[in-house]
Structures are given as C-alpha cells and as structure tokens.
Enzyme design. Structure first.
Site, PDB file in Angstrom:
ATOM      1  N   LYS A  27       0.954  -1.265   0.051  1.00  0.00           N
ATOM      2  CA  LYS A  27       0.011  -0.047   0.101  1.00  0.00           C
ATOM      3  C   LYS A  27       1.019   1.265   0.169  1.00  0.00           C
ATOM      4  O   LYS A  27       2.089   1.142   0.428  1.00  0.00           O
ATOM      5  CB  LYS A  27      -1.009   0.144   1.390  1.00  0.00           C
ATOM      6  CG  LYS A  27      -1.955   0.788   1.017  1.00  0.00           C
ATOM      7  CD  LYS A  27      -3.128   0.204   0.481  1.00  0.00           C
ATOM      8  CE  LYS A  27      -4.418   1.328   0.176  1.00  0.00           C
ATOM      9  NZ  LYS A  27      -5.826   0.120  -0.415  1.00  0.00           N
TER      10      LYS A  27
ATOM     11  N   ASP B  83      -6.982   4.224  -4.656  1.00  0.00           N
ATOM     12  CA  ASP B  83      -7.738   3.991  -3.449  1.00  0.00           C
ATOM     13  C   ASP B  83      -8.160   5.717  -2.976  1.00  0.00           C
ATOM     14  O   ASP B  83      -8.493   6.293  -4.234  1.00  0.00           O
ATOM     15  CB  ASP B  83      -6.483   3.538  -2.311  1.00  0.00           C
ATOM     16  CG  ASP B  83      -7.460   3.326  -0.996  1.00  0.00           C
ATOM     17  OD1 ASP B  83      -7.888   2.335  -0.910  1.00  0.00           O
ATOM     18  OD2 ASP B  83      -7.359   4.051   0.097  1.00  0.00           O
TER      19      ASP B  83
HETATM   20  P1  NDP Z   1     -12.930   7.726  -3.114  1.00  0.00           P
HETATM   21  O1  NDP Z   1     -11.785   8.595  -2.687  1.00  0.00           O
HETATM   22  O2  NDP Z   1     -13.267   7.294  -4.332  1.00  0.00           O
HETATM   23  O3  NDP Z   1     -14.179   7.820  -2.002  1.00  0.00           O
HETATM   24  C1  NDP Z   1     -13.940   7.875  -0.625  1.00  0.00           C
HETATM   25  C2  NDP Z   1     -15.190   8.551  -0.176  1.00  0.00           C
HETATM   26  O4  NDP Z   1     -15.235   8.137   1.418  1.00  0.00           O
HETATM   27  C3  NDP Z   1     -15.574   9.693  -0.322  1.00  0.00           C
HETATM   28  O5  NDP Z   1     -17.071  10.020  -0.394  1.00  0.00           O
HETATM   29  C4  NDP Z   1     -14.960  10.525   0.825  1.00  0.00           C
HETATM   30  O6  NDP Z   1     -15.471  11.708   1.157  1.00  0.00           O
HETATM   31  C5  NDP Z   1     -15.308   9.572   1.831  1.00  0.00           C
HETATM   32  N1  NDP Z   1     -14.066   9.920   3.024  1.00  0.00           N
HETATM   33  C6  NDP Z   1     -13.003   9.666   2.908  1.00  0.00           C
HETATM   34  N2  NDP Z   1     -12.279   9.837   4.086  1.00  0.00           N
HETATM   35  C7  NDP Z   1     -13.218  10.002   4.943  1.00  0.00           C
HETATM   36  C8  NDP Z   1     -13.405  10.220   6.493  1.00  0.00           C
HETATM   37  N3  NDP Z   1     -12.260  10.177   6.971  1.00  0.00           N
HETATM   38  N4  NDP Z   1     -14.404  10.200   6.869  1.00  0.00           N
HETATM   39  C9  NDP Z   1     -15.663  10.227   6.246  1.00  0.00           C
HETATM   40  N5  NDP Z   1     -15.649   9.912   4.887  1.00  0.00           N
HETATM   41  C10 NDP Z   1     -14.628   9.971   4.528  1.00  0.00           C
HETATM   42  O7  NDP Z   1     -12.166   5.969  -2.227  1.00  0.00           O
HETATM   43  P2  NDP Z   1     -12.868   4.784  -2.686  1.00  0.00           P
HETATM   44  O8  NDP Z   1     -14.254   4.654  -3.003  1.00  0.00           O
HETATM   45  O9  NDP Z   1     -11.678   4.265  -3.815  1.00  0.00           O
HETATM   46  O10 NDP Z   1     -12.474   4.019  -1.166  1.00  0.00           O
HETATM   47  C11 NDP Z   1     -13.297   3.993  -0.325  1.00  0.00           C
HETATM   48  C12 NDP Z   1     -12.956   2.808   0.772  1.00  0.00           C
HETATM   49  O11 NDP Z   1     -12.952   1.677   0.071  1.00  0.00           O
HETATM   50  C13 NDP Z   1     -11.504   3.018   1.378  1.00  0.00           C
HETATM   51  O12 NDP Z   1     -11.481   2.511   2.602  1.00  0.00           O
HETATM   52  C14 NDP Z   1     -10.446   2.185   0.257  1.00  0.00           C
HETATM   53  O13 NDP Z   1      -9.226   1.619   0.918  1.00  0.00           O
HETATM   54  C15 NDP Z   1     -11.684   0.940  -0.019  1.00  0.00           C
HETATM   55  N6  NDP Z   1     -11.186   0.382  -1.067  1.00  0.00           N
HETATM   56  C16 NDP Z   1     -11.105   0.813  -2.227  1.00  0.00           C
HETATM   57  C17 NDP Z   1     -10.806   0.104  -3.596  1.00  0.00           C
HETATM   58  C18 NDP Z   1     -10.914   0.481  -4.815  1.00  0.00           C
HETATM   59  O14 NDP Z   1     -11.017  -0.321  -5.738  1.00  0.00           O
HETATM   60  N7  NDP Z   1     -11.012   2.123  -4.937  1.00  0.00           N
HETATM   61  C19 NDP Z   1     -10.412  -1.522  -3.263  1.00  0.00           C
HETATM   62  C20 NDP Z   1     -10.837  -1.923  -1.828  1.00  0.00           C
HETATM   63  C21 NDP Z   1     -10.988  -1.121  -0.850  1.00  0.00           C
HETATM   64  P3  NDP Z   1     -14.629  13.140   0.674  1.00  0.00           P
HETATM   65  O15 NDP Z   1     -15.041  13.425  -0.602  1.00  0.00           O
HETATM   66  O16 NDP Z   1     -15.150  14.136   1.564  1.00  0.00           O
HETATM   67  O17 NDP Z   1     -13.288  12.962   0.801  1.00  0.00           O
END
Ligand code: NDP
Length: 445
Positions: A124, A164
């Site tokens: 990561k 991510d």
């Molecule tokens: P994105 O950046 O596309 O979206 C993240 C979302 O979560 C946004 O809506 C963001 O809001 C919100 N967010 C981020 N940090 C916080 C926080 N501290 N508190 C509340 N809301 C928060 O990321 P992904 O959708 O790619 O990833 C989401 C999760 O899924 C993570 O845990 C990631 O590790 C996991 N994941 C992702 C994969 C992928 O293929 N993308 C694969 C496997 C797991 P804001 O816009 O305000 O930042």
C-alpha cells in the site's frame, strides 16, 4: 512466539501506530488456533515475519501550487509481503494518511490478495496530499512529483500500485504518464488505467460490484436475497457509487450516501437517475454530497453525522476505516439490520464487530467483501502481460466467480459448530494459510 506476545512486541517496537496494531491484533486473534496446529510455523517465527513489512519506503514530495508556492508532502510505499506474487495494493491521497494507516492497509492487503486466488503479494502507498480543492494542474504536478521518486521502487514483476481514496482514473493517468517518461517503458505498471492505455473493463466497477456479489452470497446462506431490501451506504466515491449501481440492478433500495462532511438520507431511495447525478457531482464537478439534498428536496442532509442511526435491512460502509463504532453497531442491530458488508477497509471497530457477531447477523470484513477491486486489478495485469483486452462480460464473469470462491473459502474456514459463519475468522485463516505455506517453502528470507 504466541500471538499475544507478538502484538505486545509490536506495540513496543512501533509506538504511535494504532491502526497497524489494531489490524494485526484482529487478524492474530482469529488465526491462533490454525497457527497452533503447525509447530513448524512457530519454529520459523512465521507470525512475526508476516506482521512486519518487508520494506517501508518514505520520501519527501515537493511540488509547486498554482500561486507559485512550493509545497511539501510525505510519500510512502509499504511493500508488505511478496511470498505469493509481486507487491500489489493501492495508493491513497488523503490528509489523514500516515505510516500507521498505510501499514495497516498493506498488512490487510496481503491477506486479501491471497484470498482472491490470484498471484499477488500485499502493499500500500500514498501521501498526506489531498486532491480536494486542488486544480487539475496542481493534481498533475503532485502526481508527477510523487512518481519521480516512486518509479525506482516499482515494476510489473516487482510492485504494481493502483488507486484508493483520492486516487482515481485521473491520478493513475498522471502517474502512469510520468513513469513512462522516466523509464522510456510502456509497462503494466499501475492498474485502474484508462481504457485507451491498458486499463481493464469493469475495473472501476469491480470493488462495488464485488461487494454486492459477496453480500448476495451471504444472504443466500439464509435463503434470502437483495430484492426490496433497504440499504445504508456510506461514502460517495468509487466504491460507494458502484455498490449502489449493483444494488439497484439486483432490486435493492439504497437510502443513504455520504462524504467526509455528512450524509444524505433519501426516503424515496437513490435510483439510477439520482446515481448518475452523484457520479457527475463527485467525479466531474468534484462537489459535496450536501448538494444532493438541494437537487432532490425530499432528501435530508445531516451535517457532520454518519448514516448508521437510520433504519434499514442492510448496511455497507464504503468510505474509510473506523467509521462504525460500538454505539452505531448497537443502533444498527436494534433497528433490525440483517447484514453488514464492508466495501471500505476496516470500517468497523473491534467492539462493533463483536456487537454484530454476538447478534449473529451476517457480517463480513472488507478483506473478503471488497477484494473484487484488487481481483480485477490482477486480471488487468494478466491482460497487460498478454497484450490483450477482455470484454466486459468476460471480466465480470471472472469477478463474480472469484467473489463466489472467496465466499466459499470463508464458509469453509469460518463455520462454527452452531452453524454461524464467522466471516472474519474464515477470511483470515484462508488468507493466512496460503501466504504461510509459501513463506515456509521459500526459507528464511
Ligand atoms: P474515493 O476517494 O473514491 O471515495 C472515498 C469516499 O469516502 C468519499 O466520499 C470521501 O469523502 C469519503 N471519506 C474519505 N475519508 C473519509 C473520512 N475520514 N470520513 C468520512 N468520509 C470519508 O475512495 P474509494 O471509494 O476508492 O475508497 C473507499 C474505501 O474503499 C477505502 O476504505 C478504500 O481503502 C476501500 N477500497 C477501495 C478500493 C478501490 O478499488 N477503490 C478497493 C478496496 C477497498 P470526501 O469526498 O469528503 O473525501
């Protein structure tokens, strides 16, 4: 060394890394029985070697903002374990990023990648840089500066990063461009690439779709399905969007989504048209989720809150780590939730997991339910090596089959004498055994 001793030693060795210790403790607590069946593991001090990353790379990233100011961020890559394949795992750009968070994610990734059945080790990386509020040109300059150091440490058979939080197609494209310029090589070096330059179809959808395929499998164990089920979703990014898309395709009714400022509750449900609005808002306009409630006045925006206190049949956290605490878990159970499937990594704190398991509801940890993303990343690597591109149907079919296999493995290793499936134990034991056997075969390295 016993699991508890390893955790104590890691706490002393790595003070101030709570998320890393949390992830290690959770895994070790569930694999201890299996570990004890193999005295050869103990002799090779396997657990300690499996918990500590192979390598931690830490660097300064300097770049110039639009006003001409020189900015400095930290860059990291944690190469955790490559016993079963090249290091593989996403890059996170978020202001909260630190060594502890990336070490927990790299550790979890090792087990997750093992579960996918594909040959990928765990890694990561990321930075405390936040793309939020930055211009396109600033994001590009940052990605280039980040890659100008990272390129030395990665390669198609060495380490293959992906996206991510804060890293989507745009950022992957900028990083790929810089890698290509620095090395003079067009290689399958990142996954989640654009469709025009080696990206796999279904990769953007994969984590969300896979999450819902897994959920479907969990419900099937109780003779149930998604039709008509109401669902609380958190996040509004990549994973949340495609989780909602697949939920709709399978007849469920998503009620909420969120960003780091708050959540929206839509009593009429988020339908395809509203989802298209969310995608435009978050991916193109890069706006905030509260604007949804202005567009659809029946919806209510809750500033600074999380959606877990609403009533629904299912919850799927898709934002970030530690977003469901014990109080939220108790509220979900009291409101009659039947299943919790994690799209995000480690969104549920240990005390909350206990609440779900004590209530015997279906609960699956992210390392199993969100493994679809990295699984299709693995398929992207295969396509890049073959210099071929598979159809949407081919990739989706393989994704579905992989999610079914992961579910089967969780059932195999996690079914308790009373019939309850402990998905945490199942996922950890299945992921652990493959990596452990590979490490044993490769000697002390
Ligand atoms: P994105 O950046 O596309 O979206 C993240 C979302 O979560 C946004 O809506 C963001 O809001 C919100 N967010 C981020 N940090 C916080 C926080 N501290 N508190 C509340 N809301 C928060 O990321 P992904 O959708 O790619 O990833 C989401 C999760 O899924 C993570 O845990 C990631 O590790 C996991 N994941 C992702 C994969 C992928 O293929 N993308 C694969 C496997 C797991 P804001 O816009 O305000 O930042």
């Amino acid at each position: 060394m016993k699991a508890t001793e390893v955790v104590e030693k890691l706490k002393t060795r790595f003070p101030g890394e709570p998320e890393y210790i949390q992830a290690v403790s959770q895994v070790l607590g569930t694999i201890e029985d299996e570990y004890n069946k193999h005295p050869e593991f103990e002799k090779a001090n396997l657990i300690e070697r499996l918990c500590i990353p192979d390598r931690v790379i830490e660097f300064r990233v300097s770049w110039v903002d639009d006003k001409g100011n020189v900015q400095t961020n930290m860059g990291y890559r944690i190469q955790h374990n490559n016993a079963i394949g090249p290091y593989k795992g996403g890059i996170r750009y978020h202001k909260s990023v630190n060594l502890s968070i990336l070490k927990f994610l790299a550790f979890e990734q090792t087990f997750k990648n093992s579960l996918t059945t594909l040959p990928m080790g765990g890694a990561k990386g990321g930075s405390d840089f936040s793309p939020r509020g930055k211009s396109d040109a600033e994001v590009m300059r940052f990605c280039q500066a980040f890659m100008s150091e990272l390129y030395r440490h990665i390669g198609p058979d060495e380490d293959v990063p992906a996206g991510d939080i804060g890293v989507g197609g745009r950022e992957v494209g900028y990083m790929f461009g810089m890698y290509k310029k620095l090395t003079h090589q067009f290689q399958g070096i990142l996954t989640g690439k654009g469709q025009e330059f080696g990206g796999s179809l279904i990769r953007p959808e994969a984590t969300g779709y896979g999450n819902v395929y897994f959920l479907e499998n969990m419900l099937k164990t109780r003779g149930d399905n998604l039709k008509g089920k109401t669902v609380l979703v958190s996040g509004a990014g990549n994973v949340a969007q495609y989780t909602i898309e697949k939920l709709l395709q399978l007849g469920a009714k998503p009620l909420t989504c969120s960003d780091s400022d708050g959540y929206i509750y839509d009593p009429d449900g988020i339908d395809e048209k509203k989802l298209a609005y969310i995608m435009e808002l978050k991916n193109v306009e890069r706006g905030r989720i509260k604007e949804y409630a202005e567009e659809y006045p029946n919806a209510v925006y809750h500033e600074g809150e999380k959606p877990w206190f609403e009533k629904a049949d299912i919850a799927t956290p898709c934002a970030t780590q530690n977003e469901i605490n014990e109080e939220a878990a108790k509220a979900l159970v009291a409101n009659g939730v039947i299943a919790v499937s994690e799209g995000a990594n480690m969104p549920t704190v240990p005390a909350a997991i206990k609440v779900f398991q004590d209530a015997k509801i279906l609960y699956c940890p992210g390392k199993a339910s969100n493994a679809g993303g990295v699984a299709v990343s693995g398929l992207e690597m295969t396509q890049n090596s073959e210099r071929l591109k598979w159809s949407r149907e081919q990739v989706d079919e393989k994704l579905h089959a992989i999610m079914n296999d992961i579910h089967e493995n969780c059932v195999k290793y996690g079914t308790q004498p009373d019939g309850y499936i402990n998905y945490v134990k199942g996922a950890n034991v299945a992921g652990f055994l493959k990596v452990a056997k590979a490490m044993m075969a490769q000697g002390i390295v």
